[in-house]
Design an enzyme around this catalytic site. Structure first.
Site, PDB file in Angstrom:
ATOM      1  N   TYR A 143       0.706  -1.297  -0.329  1.00 34.37           N
ATOM      2  CA  TYR A 143      -0.505   0.175   0.050  1.00 34.37           C
ATOM      3  C   TYR A 143       0.480   1.090   0.005  1.00 34.37           C
ATOM      4  O   TYR A 143       1.484   1.832   1.129  1.00 34.37           O
ATOM      5  CB  TYR A 143      -1.086  -0.223   0.881  1.00 34.37           C
ATOM      6  CG  TYR A 143      -1.910   1.227   1.046  1.00 34.37           C
ATOM      7  CD1 TYR A 143      -1.943   1.709   0.352  1.00 34.37           C
ATOM      8  CD2 TYR A 143      -2.504   0.550   2.278  1.00 34.37           C
ATOM      9  CE1 TYR A 143      -3.621   2.650   0.520  1.00 34.37           C
ATOM     10  CE2 TYR A 143      -3.575   1.647   2.403  1.00 34.37           C
ATOM     11  CZ  TYR A 143      -4.221   2.962   1.720  1.00 34.37           C
ATOM     12  OH  TYR A 143      -4.973   3.962   1.221  1.00 34.37           O
ATOM     13  N   LYS A 171      -1.200  -1.767  -4.004  1.00 36.30           N
ATOM     14  CA  LYS A 171      -2.953  -0.098  -4.333  1.00 36.30           C
ATOM     15  C   LYS A 171      -1.879   1.015  -4.140  1.00 36.30           C
ATOM     16  O   LYS A 171      -0.903   0.808  -3.481  1.00 36.30           O
ATOM     17  CB  LYS A 171      -3.133  -0.463  -3.061  1.00 36.30           C
ATOM     18  CG  LYS A 171      -4.118   0.484  -3.078  1.00 36.30           C
ATOM     19  CD  LYS A 171      -4.967   0.505  -1.270  1.00 36.30           C
ATOM     20  CE  LYS A 171      -6.425   1.644  -1.477  1.00 36.30           C
ATOM     21  NZ  LYS A 171      -7.015   2.280  -0.720  1.00 36.30           N
TER      22      LYS A 171
END
Length: 297
Positions: A143, A171
């Protein structure tokens, strides 16, 4: 004949929602509401759900609440829907503990953010993420959200991490389309857009899909953009993307966190302090934009 492009890696599906964490009126975790919302998101077109991320208010939920939320959602959506658990913290040992807890509670994957506040150098970021990757048998979604953590997972670091067999996805909230394009071209990582304004551009250069806060309210409309693109209707995808833009801007770029705007739009219970609920004017504006989107789609 033009050869077919290789299939995109999609270890967790294509259309994922960064799910809110519902709380009761007195501020406690509401697992029943979470289960109901999760089931509705899947019915609305979400392939997977990401729990206890930024939108899920992970900094203010306890470890026990994270596990209870995961179990409730897992039971509600069944084994066919990907459930990814956010386990990122500023403490490597705590992150490893949360990763192991998530594995026991039934997660299909882990969302792991760069350690925040201490702003470690890239070698330390890499070591942290590798520790988590080695702690369980679950695949990892890195992330990259430097606007919140203060620390980038640099493309060169991602390239090295991609060599680990359990690092399978990213992500991407870096706002660095060039960097993402370079890593997509050089690896088999699945890149998921974490910024709705880049869902379509990132998908067009080989991204896997998205992990979206706006999907809490508009899962069908967000999915329709990628469906149109996959069908070869790029003009239609651009048109649908444009119709979503006013709601995306109000939810994600109005000065309020996406958690706050999503809960205000859905009337989904309180946020936890230090967050504060949206004011009436903001909530009314969100509802107008949402109604206009529904009318247009």
């Amino acid at each position: 004949m033009t050869p077919l492009a290789p299939p995109r890696p999609r270890p967790f599906g294509r259309t994922l929602c960064a799910m809110i964490t519902p709380f009761t009126a007195d501020g406690g975790l509401d697992p029943d509401a979470a289960a109901e919302h999760a089931a509705a998101l899947v019915s609305g077109g979400c392939d997977g759900l990401v729990l206890s991320g930024t939108t899920g208010e992970s900094p203010t939920t306890s470890d026990a609440e994270k596990a209870a939320l995961l179990r409730a959602v897992r039971e509600a959506v069944g084994a066919e829907v990907s459930v990814v658990a956010g386990v990122g913290t500023a403490d490597t040992r705590h992150t490893v503990e949360l990763a192991r807890q998530a594995e026991r509670a039934g997660a299909d994957g882990l969302l792991v953010v760069a350690p925040y506040y201490s702003r470690p150098p890239q070698a330390a970021v890499e070591a942290h993420l590798l520790r988590v990757a080695d702690a369980t048998g679950l695949p990892l979604m890195l992330y990259d959200i430097p606007g919140r953590t203060g620390t980038r997972i640099e493309p060169e670091t991602v390239l090295r991490l991609a060599e680990h067999p359990r690092v399978v996805a990213v992500k991407d909230c870096s706002q660095d389309l060039m960097g993402a394009t370079r890593v997509i071209a050089a690896t088999s990582l699945a890149y998921y857009s974490g910024c709705e304004e880049l869902n379509l551009p990132l998908y067009a250069v080989g991204g896997a899909g998205y992990v979206s806060t706006v999907a809490n309210a508009a899962p069908r409309q967000l999915r329709a953009v990628l469906d149109a693109f996959d069908a070869g209707d790029t003009a239609g995808a651009a048109r649908l993307n444009g119709l979503l833009a006013p709601l995306v801007e109000l939810m994600m770029a109005s000065g309020l966190p996406g958690t706050v705007t999503a809960k205000a739009l859905l009337d989904a219970g309180p946020v936890r302090e230090p967050l504060q609920p949206a004011g009436r004017e903001a909530a009314d504006g969100l509802r107008r934009a949402y109604a206009e989107l529904l009318d247009a789609c």
